[in-house]
Scaffold this active site. Sequence first.
Site, PDB file in Angstrom:
ATOM      1  CG  HIS A  73     -11.549 -79.807  51.202  1.00 20.68           C
ATOM      2  ND1 HIS A  73     -11.706 -79.641  49.863  1.00 20.68           N
ATOM      3  CD2 HIS A  73     -11.279 -81.275  51.179  1.00 20.68           C
ATOM      4  CE1 HIS A  73     -11.021 -80.310  48.978  1.00 20.68           C
ATOM      5  NE2 HIS A  73     -11.104 -81.434  50.074  1.00 20.68           N
ATOM      6  CD  GLU A  75     -12.245 -73.923  51.852  1.00 21.52           C
ATOM      7  OE1 GLU A  75     -12.677 -73.292  50.720  1.00 21.52           O
ATOM      8  OE2 GLU A  75     -12.553 -75.213  51.524  1.00 21.52           O
ATOM      9  NE  ARG A  80     -17.160 -81.650  59.818  1.00 22.31           N
ATOM     10  CZ  ARG A  80     -18.539 -82.247  60.640  1.00 22.31           C
ATOM     11  NH1 ARG A  80     -18.512 -82.124  61.994  1.00 22.31           N
ATOM     12  NH2 ARG A  80     -19.470 -82.891  60.179  1.00 22.31           N
ATOM     13  CB  CYS A 130     -11.992 -77.132  45.820  1.00 23.64           C
ATOM     14  SG  CYS A 130     -14.221 -78.523  47.336  1.00 23.64           S
ATOM     15  CB  CYS A 217     -15.396 -76.064  49.331  1.00 29.00           C
ATOM     16  SG  CYS A 217     -14.563 -76.924  50.660  1.00 29.00           S
ATOM     17  CE  LYS A 220     -19.658 -80.697  51.737  1.00 34.57           C
ATOM     18  NZ  LYS A 220     -18.980 -81.405  52.585  1.00 34.57           N
ATOM     19  NE  ARG A 223     -27.431 -77.318  53.477  1.00 34.44           N
ATOM     20  CZ  ARG A 223     -27.431 -78.256  53.884  1.00 34.44           C
ATOM     21  NH1 ARG A 223     -27.201 -79.699  52.805  1.00 34.44           N
ATOM     22  NH2 ARG A 223     -28.758 -78.901  54.275  1.00 34.44           N
ATOM     23  CE  LYS A 387     -28.403 -83.039  59.911  1.00 35.53           C
ATOM     24  NZ  LYS A 387     -28.116 -83.880  59.108  1.00 35.53           N
TER      25      LYS A 387
END
Length: 420
Positions: A73, A75, A80, A130, A217, A220, A223, A387
């Site tokens: 998508h 966004e 990225r 979305c 999205c 996300k 977040r 991570k």
Amino acid sequence: MDYGDRIAEACLQHFRTLPKHGKPREGQQWTVLAAFIKEDKRNSLNVVALGTGTSCLGSSQMCKDGRMVHDAHAEVIARRAFIRYLYFELMKIHMKDTGTSTIFTLDKETGCCKLREGIRFHFYVTDPPCGDATIFPIMTTIPKEDGCQLDEFCAKRRKICENTISRDLLFNDTNRTGAKCVPGEKQDPHHTGSGYHEIGSLRTKPGRGERTHSMSCSDKIMRWNVMGWQGSLVNLFLSSPIYISVIVCGPNSNLSALERALVGRIDKPKITALLKETKFVTSAPQIITSSCVFQYQKPYYGSDLKPCGSAVAWSDVPQNAHAVIAKTGFRLGTTRKSQHLPQASSCISRVNLLKLFMKIFSALHSNYLICRKISEQDSCVSYGDYKNLSEEYVQTWQKLRESCFSNWLKHNLCFDNFTV
């Protein structure tokens, strides 16, 4: 021109300058465009990252080696591309002969970077993200001569031609989203008209035939407005997260729905208490709309246009700034026989972003905090291992998910086990 239109037009104009490769076919396809804009203390606006795209892979199509882009998508592609831009700016701080960063300064004592004074980032998207942000009241018109009952019309509402002449029967309806409520959330009742959707629920993106495991999205972005837009690995290099100052959405958006979905669903008092003594905050970007129309805008109803299968990623970097991702998650033009080759993976794939992380890490002096963390680990080899070094980020998100977003789908750790 107002502020929202200035930001939107800067993004749209930049998109026009990009190569045609990967763009929709005029008059045949549509797509969504998202972009990040840097504003400096002189109020100059510059696009630093951009993405287009509408597709998302189903769970059975995902791969574990980090070479595919699962969520394409706009966004996510743009974010990225933005992270890639941040890596190159960090290289200018930590590596010789790479130039001078226009956004970061360095604290030599800790090795962490922070944004220069007066630097702000904004986010633009041509359509409402979305999920929850796409759910808002609308008035639907029924062609008088159609003669169908209300329930019949609701079932075929998307097939009714836009240019029907007699449109004088109106009823309250809800703008629809294909995103599905995750288990445990309030589910859509699918009632006629305005009772079709449940607002506020966490959702997963729709897939082509198969349900995905990618959060919508809207979710996300909600977040990222808490954890920052830089991600866990870049977070290791920064003294504080990177937050967005202004979010601009195109003309088909509803401001109330955007504010609810992207900011309003956050339980601010509860989350503020959880974030105490961390470097994270509950960011509340200004949300505005723009009247600027994207030439490849998603059609509302009654159009034969198809979604563009490819996604474009662009970053303001000196190397391979422009990339095109196919709906398979690999670079456009990749065949099945060549998917195992390094060049099949796009520059914004997780494996290639990890390579940028490792490149910066290898250039750091050993007394930097991140180097001490890595040297303390005996087996820090995979993407997931690195991570997890961002302990504050990982632990904070875990607390938030448990306390406020308990139904958020858990990430399958098998997709973090790859190495470079």
